[in-house]
Scaffold this motif. Structure first.
Motif, PDB file in Angstrom:
ATOM      1  N   ARG A 283       0.828  -1.209   0.000  1.00  0.00           N
ATOM      2  CA  ARG A 283       0.000   0.000   0.000  1.00  0.00           C
ATOM      3  C   ARG A 283       0.863   1.260   0.000  1.00  0.00           C
ATOM      4  O   ARG A 283       1.823   1.356   0.756  1.00  0.00           O
ATOM      5  CB  ARG A 283      -0.918  -0.027   1.228  1.00  0.00           C
ATOM      6  N   GLY A 290      -6.181   9.281  -0.536  1.00  0.00           N
ATOM      7  CA  GLY A 290      -6.322   8.114  -1.412  1.00  0.00           C
ATOM      8  C   GLY A 290      -5.103   7.214  -1.258  1.00  0.00           C
ATOM      9  O   GLY A 290      -4.184   7.522  -0.496  1.00  0.00           O
ATOM     10  N   ASP A 304      -3.488  -0.488  -8.448  1.00  0.00           N
ATOM     11  CA  ASP A 304      -4.894  -0.125  -8.301  1.00  0.00           C
ATOM     12  C   ASP A 304      -4.988   1.198  -7.534  1.00  0.00           C
ATOM     13  O   ASP A 304      -4.353   1.354  -6.483  1.00  0.00           O
ATOM     14  CB  ASP A 304      -5.596  -1.255  -7.513  1.00  0.00           C
ATOM     15  N   ASN A 306      -7.221   3.943  -5.383  1.00  0.00           N
ATOM     16  CA  ASN A 306      -8.438   4.018  -4.561  1.00  0.00           C
ATOM     17  C   ASN A 306      -8.574   5.402  -3.940  1.00  0.00           C
ATOM     18  O   ASN A 306      -7.566   6.031  -3.594  1.00  0.00           O
ATOM     19  CB  ASN A 306      -8.386   2.971  -3.434  1.00  0.00           C
ATOM     20  N   THR A 307      -9.830   5.864  -3.727  1.00  0.00           N
ATOM     21  CA  THR A 307     -10.028   7.209  -3.147  1.00  0.00           C
ATOM     22  C   THR A 307      -9.776   7.243  -1.655  1.00  0.00           C
ATOM     23  O   THR A 307      -9.377   8.256  -1.115  1.00  0.00           O
ATOM     24  CB  THR A 307     -11.476   7.719  -3.379  1.00  0.00           C
ATOM     25  N   THR A 323      -7.810  12.584  -7.291  1.00  0.00           N
ATOM     26  CA  THR A 323      -7.073  11.405  -6.797  1.00  0.00           C
ATOM     27  C   THR A 323      -6.277  10.774  -7.932  1.00  0.00           C
ATOM     28  O   THR A 323      -5.108  10.414  -7.771  1.00  0.00           O
ATOM     29  CB  THR A 323      -8.045  10.362  -6.194  1.00  0.00           C
ATOM     30  N   ILE A 349      -9.260   5.073 -10.943  1.00  0.00           N
ATOM     31  CA  ILE A 349     -10.681   5.065 -10.579  1.00  0.00           C
ATOM     32  C   ILE A 349     -11.461   5.524 -11.823  1.00  0.00           C
ATOM     33  O   ILE A 349     -11.046   6.457 -12.511  1.00  0.00           O
ATOM     34  CB  ILE A 349     -10.958   6.016  -9.392  1.00  0.00           C
TER      35      ILE A 349
END
Length: 489
Positions: A283, A290, A304, A306-307, A323, A349
């Motif tokens: 991560r 985000g 990937d 993500n918000t 984001t 996204i």
């Protein structure tokens, strides 16, 4: 352009290099002393024994074991004219015991085998590979543009005067090189060859004449450009060595080279140690709240977006757009930092407007311009994914620093204690149908045994009644959660 700092941290066991731009680590390079190898090194060797039957010879190059030279790897044995069907000269007519010979290692020694050698010398530069015994100018197959290939070939040809010996292979790095870059590389390679010749005449065999450049030296040759403001080296010994190298081969770098004398470790001062830890995690948090999830597999890497908790925009579309813009810059940096290569799939996204998609893609292209590795990016696919490739130049950071987890074997997850309990119960039942011991003893980890004693005690008792045999439990301190044994007493 923004100025870049280069930090070189040296210890006897490894050299680590960090490239810093606007206070953030952009690239990390690590070279360990044990894994440097000998491939590329040039030696003055001594022929120990010629073996006509095997058409090969053993050469002493100063290592524990003699190195191996096959007739196919002897430059003089190959016909260098247009008649390709000419038979090679046998090894016994080329070499004799006690002869001194310049050789290059083409394969490191492995196990009981000595190093594999060649007498066809090649010295790699940043843009070119110098072939002192050849006269032709070759070009990498990876440069596919035919017009560009011919232009490059004639350009290099124009920099080589007829009286100068030696040929060149043009590397893929040269595709976007300036005339100055190419001329500097030619001059650098000729200097090295001249130094090798001088050394070969001055010392007896066996002797090391040229060692492939260390990471710190490659930094001075390949990484430093007009945007580099300083190169900080934390080891005095290494600083003096680099100063000597720069004086001889890359004089323009000298004013930027500095010895760091501070009390605090150089990598701590710039937050590099912390950044290395972050570069190994799945991560990556973005400033807006985000985050990215990065998964590296054998075939490809997926990223990937993500918000997370970021909902500051005027509306949800605005939040997504911002984001994704931030993620485009973070992705470009992570690719360099982790040295991710091969196929990379980016899952931004979903955005509804084509305009937003184009701006995000343009921002990604802009952020990737700092990368010195060859990259190609396709637009958004019908599934809303961006596919890209980044040339693999060396092992990724995770492959250098980590190994597959011994507990999960790379799956990234382990079976729960309850799953193991039920596996054990099934196994005991299976064994009870085949064998007739006095007792079954279960050896397992603390967490599995605890579960058997508490929540799963009823199921264990039921099984004991069903098979009409006692079942005892024993904790094995060294066992991982998935490990167990069933002993028939």
């Amino acid at each position: 352009m923004m100025s870049e700092e280069i930090l070189i941290n040296t210890t006897p066991q490894e050299t680590r290099v960090a490239l810093i731009l606007q206070g953030a680590v952009q690239e990390l390079h690590i070279e360990r002393t044990l894994s440097r190898g000998l491939a590329g090194n040039i030696y003055l060797g001594k022929v120990v024994r010629v073996l006509p039957g095997m058409q090969s010879a053993f050469i002493d190059i100063g290592l524990e074991r003699a190195a191996f030279l096959h007739v196919a790897d002897i430059w003089e044995a190959k016909p260098h004219d247009t008649q390709t069907n000419t038979t090679p000269i046998p090894i016994e007519k080329l070499l004799f015991d006690g002869q001194s010979l310049m050789v290059q290692v083409i394969k490191d020694p492995i196990g009981t085998k000595g190093a594999r050698l060649s007498t066809h010398i090649s010295i790699a530069g940043r843009m070119l590979v110098y072939l002192p015994q050849d006269s032709h100018i070759g070009i990498s197959q990876r440069i596919e543009n035919e017009a560009g290939r011919e232009q490059l070939r004639s350009k290099v040809q124009s920099f080589v005067s007829p009286e100068e010996k030696g040929g060149f292979i043009i590397r893929t790095m040269a595709e976007d090189a300036t005339d100055v870059d190419l001329q500097m590389d030619i001059s650098y390679l000729r200097k090295i060859w001249s130094s090798i010749i001088t050394q070969s005449k001055a010392q007896p065999a066996p002797a090391l004449l040229y060692q492939d450049l260390s990471l710190a030296q490659r930094v001075l040759r390949d990484f430093v450009d007009d945007n580099t403001s300083s190169i900080l080296v934390d080891s005095r010994e290494n600083f003096l060595r680099l100063q000597e190298f720069a004086t001889q081969y890359t004089p323009s770098v000298l004013p930027k080279l500095m010895h760091y004398r501070g009390e605090r470790p150089l990598f701590d001062l710039y937050g590099v140690e912390e950044e290395i830890e972050h570069a190994l995690s799945r991560r990556v948090s973005l400033k807006s709240g985000g985050y990215l999830i990065i998964d590296q597999t054998e075939a490809m890497t997926t990223i990937d977006v993500n918000t997370g908790s970021f909902v500051n925009g005027r509306n949800f579309d605005d939040t997504i757009y911002k984001t994704n813009l931030e993620a485009a810059h973070a992705i470009a940096r992570q690719l360099r930092l982790r040295n991710l290569g091969g196929i990379i799939i980016l899952d931004f996204i979903d955005m509804d407007t084509e305009e937003h998609k184009e701006v995000v893609l343009s921002e990604l292209h802009k952020a990737l311009q700092h990368d010195r590795t060859k990259i190609s990016v396709s637009g958004f696919s019908t599934l809303g994914l961006v596919e890209m490739t980044r040339k693999r130049t060396r092992e990724s950071l995770a492959h250098v620093l980590c190994e597959t987890c011994a507990v999960c074997q790379g799956k990234g997850q382990t079976k729960t204690a309850r799953t193991i309990c039920y596996e054990i119960l099934r196994e005991v039942l299976r064994e009870a149908k085949q064998f007739n011991p006095k007792e079954f003893r279960i050896l397992a980890s603390q967490v599995v045994i605890d579960l058997f004693l508490e929540e799963e005690s009823q199921h264990l008792a039921q099984l004991g009644d069903f098979i009409e045999k006692p079942i005892t439990l024993q904790v094995q301190a060294g066992y991982q959660q998935e490990q167990y044994d069933i002993i028939l007493m």
